[in-house]
Design an enzyme around this catalytic site. Structure first.
Site, PDB file in Angstrom:
ATOM      1  N   GLU A 118       0.818  -1.216   0.000  1.00 38.76           N
ATOM      2  CA  GLU A 118       0.000   0.000   0.000  1.00 38.76           C
ATOM      3  C   GLU A 118       0.851   1.265   0.000  1.00 38.76           C
ATOM      4  OE1 GLU A 118      -0.511  -2.642   1.862  1.00 38.76           O
ATOM      5  OE2 GLU A 118      -2.595  -3.287   1.559  1.00 38.76           O
ATOM      6  N   PHE A 127     -11.427  -8.145  13.431  1.00 36.45           N
ATOM      7  CA  PHE A 127     -10.323  -8.561  12.568  1.00 36.45           C
ATOM      8  C   PHE A 127     -10.031  -7.473  11.536  1.00 36.45           C
ATOM      9  CE2 PHE A 127      -8.927 -10.649   8.594  1.00 36.45           C
ATOM     10  CZ  PHE A 127      -7.658 -11.032   9.031  1.00 36.45           C
ATOM     11  N   GLN A 128      -8.781  -7.132  11.405  1.00 36.83           N
ATOM     12  CA  GLN A 128      -8.313  -6.092  10.470  1.00 36.83           C
ATOM     13  C   GLN A 128      -8.992  -4.747  10.709  1.00 36.83           C
ATOM     14  OE1 GLN A 128      -8.248  -7.603   6.370  1.00 36.83           O
ATOM     15  NE2 GLN A 128      -6.156  -8.325   6.731  1.00 36.83           N
ATOM     16  N   LYS A 141     -17.357  -1.656   5.324  1.00 37.74           N
ATOM     17  CA  LYS A 141     -17.684  -2.636   4.284  1.00 37.74           C
ATOM     18  C   LYS A 141     -19.170  -2.613   3.928  1.00 37.74           C
ATOM     19  CE  LYS A 141     -16.790  -7.465   3.128  1.00 37.74           C
ATOM     20  NZ  LYS A 141     -16.208  -8.747   3.588  1.00 37.74           N
ATOM     21  N   MET A 147      24.198   8.885   3.736  1.00 39.26           N
ATOM     22  CA  MET A 147      24.021  10.079   4.568  1.00 39.26           C
ATOM     23  C   MET A 147      24.233   9.742   6.039  1.00 39.26           C
ATOM     24  SD  MET A 147      23.312  13.296   3.962  1.00 39.26           S
ATOM     25  CE  MET A 147      22.011  13.876   2.890  1.00 39.26           C
TER      26      MET A 147
END
Lengths: 560, 196
Positions: A52, A114-115, A164, A472
């Site tokens: 993502e 969940f999630q 959802k 760096m």
């Protein structure tokens, strides 16, 4: 005319009505209902990312390079949290984006389902605005509000979180419904008295410098910047993100100042009697010690965001408005001028403090790679970078000729931006040459997006400045931590040529200066993506350097 | 208003949309920008769907003068006014439960009277007083009641409004403009409104 549609259909129709033609994303459980209707909307091209963060940076690269709003999809929970780095990157650099995330069903919200992740809570400080939409009836208006907010004013990312069961709920969508945002005003023209005051300072100045920031790029005010600079013969210094707002082969082009900018640019800003800041927020990498920043100058600050005025630097003349509008108001009031003595002095500074001299070496160095890229592509490619030494060498040694051809994570400093942002830039500019200048560190943070490159037949060219080091970090540990080097070496880099070949991407390795130009030309000629693994000097410090929080008095021009 | 030690206090009034999360947006902004809220009062306003908030913020002058501008960036904030230097009336309210057995009860009541506070609850050993007014007045009453034994003190944030007349009153809640403090002028952009 109102339509009765599912939430998913409303989202797609509203996106199409906003002119969206491409979306970057990855599906997951909570956003599956939206993916379930994509086949009904073939004009909405979906590009499947591999992470993502990649989707968000690709949307960002698309937005920066086209000026359109970039769009990313992700699912709930980890999908949404993976977007967050991309949102923060866009927020810091004011990039217009809309992210749409799935959320668990309405009755499951707040139950640690969940999630489930509270992405509106998490992204609140990292977005310009965000929404949790609880009714399908509200979805259409929310999408249109989100685009309006993302693209107007000081642009930025907006996130829309959709449960959802809101995607599957039927609702009414009226594309013509007016947007009602009583608390949101979009600055246009500036107050005339502010413009008058600014014009008077410009007309009186003997040693003026224009500081052109990202606002010039975001407002596409390239022609106006040129007109003002030429009319009053004012040298143009850009910020890091203002690079490519002014052609670097122009005689008034004076580089970029600050921590790793050109010494002559920092000196010009320091010695000026007037700084005319267009759309820069006086970032700490430019000002260093605010109390010692260009103390002899008056300052004009033109910004679309009133909250930036006097935030870091007190200014004599604030001008709040859209940069493009302000140029239009200001240019007629500015008198023609020559500033001969001052311009001669700038030329003298450029000669005395060349800043871009590449050290004599038989070895291949990062600067050589960028210089060769600049020469072979004639400064006409779109360049994206990650963050670190390679980014600064790219900013220093690539001579940008085309407006808006530099894409880099300036504010957030996001390593890994280089790989997916180039995807977005190439998707948005299919006929242009896109080169991504990568560090071996940043490249490995997002290299899984090479699959996205191949899948979509994108001819992006990647040049890895591979020194097996976090360059760096190595430099800072050397400068500021008594050479106590920790976690700065990459001892297990893959063979990047073989890695490219594993993705069926053409891989080229370059180890010698003499082979560079041929390799770059070969990559340009190849009809497809290329990874050029440039094996550069292991440890090489970047100059010039003004240590953090210091001023031009502490400028280190070159190694002792 | 200068509080000494380089610390300044500013009073800000904001009209905000009554939407879920608006308080979280504002408190998050204060936290991440390092603004210190001395008091906060929130309630429904006279306009449907809008709440009014009054903030008192404290901190270095350079910092607190940016509060209004930062608040105005939030989409849900409809109007924001830094009213520190304006001619305003303001009030705070406190409920003070103080120990008041028979021996000291009359003395407590006398003090309450002088401070024009109301007794809103009487127990066998205690009284609960309600007082509204400026901060100093409330601070002073609390200080005076300490020797009787404070059982509980509950204070609200400040609520403030612009005066309806231009004549300055003698009210204790009047916030005197501090001439030494630089005036913050929020640059007001012109251009289209948010409704299109």
């Amino acid at each position: 005319m109102s339509k009765h549609l599912s939430g998913s259909q409303i989202v797609c129709e509203a996106l199409l009505n906003e002119g969206v033609d491409v979306v970057f994303g990855i599906p997951g459980g909570a956003i599956l209902p939206l993916y379930g209707v994509l086949s009904e909307y073939p004009d909405l091209r979906h590009i499947l990312s591999r992470h993502e963060q990649g989707a968000a940076h690709a949307a960002d690269g698309y937005a920066r390079s086209t000026g359109k709003v970039g769009v990313a999809f992700a699912t709930s929970g980890p999908g949404a949290t993976n977007l967050v780095t991309g949102l923060a990157t866009a927020m810091m650099d004011s990039v217009p984006m809309v992210a749409i995330t799935g959320q668990v069903g309405r009755t499951a919200i707040g139950t640690d389902a969940f999630q489930e992740a509270d992405i509106t809570g998490a992204s609140m400080p990292l977005t310009k605005h965000n929404y949790l939409v609880m009714r399908a009836d509200d979805l259409g208006a929310t999408v249109h509000e989100a685009f309006h907010i993302a693209r107007t004013g000081r642009s930025g990312p907006v996130l829309i979180d959709v449960p959802k069961d809101v995607f599957t709920e039927m609702g009414d969508y009226d594309p013509e419904a007016p947007i009602d945002l009583p608390g949101y005003r979009v600055p246009g023209k500036a107050d005339e008295s502010q413009v008058e005051a600014a014009a008077e300072l410009i007309n009186q100045a003997e040693r003026p410098v224009i500081l052109a920031g990202h606002g010039v790029v975001l407002s596409r005010s390239f022609d106006e910047l040129m007109e003002l600079a030429e009319k009053a013969q004012i040298p143009v210094v850009t910020t890091l993100l203002g690079i490519s707002s002014f052609p670097e082969d122009h005689v008034l082009s004076t580089g970029f100042p600050g921590m790793h900018g050109m010494a002559y640019a920092s000196l010009a800003v320091d010695e000026a009697d007037l700084i005319i800041n267009f759309g820069s927020r006086f970032d700490d990498r430019i000002i260093g010690d605010a109390l010692r920043f260009s103390t002899g100058s008056k300052k004009i600050h033109v910004d679309i965001d009133p909250a930036e005025i006097n935030k870091s630097i007190r200014v004599e003349a604030p001008v709040v408005g859209n940069i493009k509008d302000v140029f239009g108001q200001l240019i007629p009031k500015v008198k023609q001028a020559t500033h001969v003595g001052w311009l001669q002095h700038i030329e003298h500074l450029k000669a005395e403090h060349p800043s871009l001299k590449i050290p004599e070496s038989d070895r291949l160095m990062g600067q050589h790679v960028v210089k060769a890229l600049s020469d072979v592509t004639k400064g006409e490619a779109i360049i994206t970078t990650g963050v670190g030494q390679h980014q600064m060498w790219a900013a220093q040694h690539y001579q940008f000729k085309n407006a808006n051809s530099w894409l880099s994570s300036g504010g957030a400093g996001t390593m890994g931006y280089e790989v997916p942002s180039a995807i977005g830039a190439q998707v948005g500019n299919p006929d242009k040459l896109v080169w991504s200048i990568c560090g071996d560190g940043g490249f490995q943070m997002t290299l899984m997006e090479l699959a996205t490159v191949v899948e979509n037949k994108l001819p992006v060219k990647y040049a890895i400045l591979n020194n097996n080091h976090l360059g760096m970090i190595t430099q800072w540990q050397g400068f500021f931590y008594n050479g106590d080097y920790q976690a700065e070496t990459y001892t297990a880099n893959p063979d990047f040529v073989k890695l490219a070949e594993a993705y069926e991407i053409k891989g080229i390795r370059v180890t010698r200066q003499d082979d560079l130009e041929a390799a770059i030309a070969e990559a340009n000629a190849h009809d497809g993506p290329v990874v050029v693994d440039c094996v550069i000097e292991k440890v090489d410090d970047l100059y010039p350097m003004i240590p953090a929080g210091q001023s031009v008095q502490e400028l280190i021009e070159e190694p002792n | 208003m200068a509080l000494g030690n380089g610390t300044f206090q500013r009073t800000i009034s904001a009209l905000v949309q009554d939407k879920p999360g608006v308080l979280a947006r504002i408190s998050g902004l204060f936290r991440r920008r390092g603004f210190n809220i001395a008091s906060l009062a929130v309630g429904r306003s006279e306009r449907p769907g809008m709440s009014r908030m009054t903030f008192v913020v404290e901190g270095p002058d350079e910092v607190v003068r940016h509060v209004a501008a930062q608040l105005d960036r939030l989409i849900d904030v409809v109007e924001v006014h830094d009213i520190t230097e304006q001619n305003i009336v303001w009030r705070e309210l406190a409920l003070i439960k103080v120990s008041a057995p028979a021996a000291t009860r009359s003395e407590v009541l006398e003090l309450a009277n002088v401070y024009r506070s109301n007794v809103i609850d009487i127990g066998i050993e205690s009284l609960t007083l309600e007082i509204s007014g400026g901060r100093q007045k409330i601070d002073t009453l609390i200080e005076l009641l300490k020797k009787f034994g404070l059982l509980e003190v509950i204070r609200t944030g400040r609520v403030a409004t612009l005066r309806g007349t231009l004549i300055e009153g003698e009210d204790d809640g009047l916030f005197q403009a501090d001439a030494s403090a630089p005036t913050y002028i929020l640059p007001v952009p012109t251009g289209e409104t948010g409704s299109v």
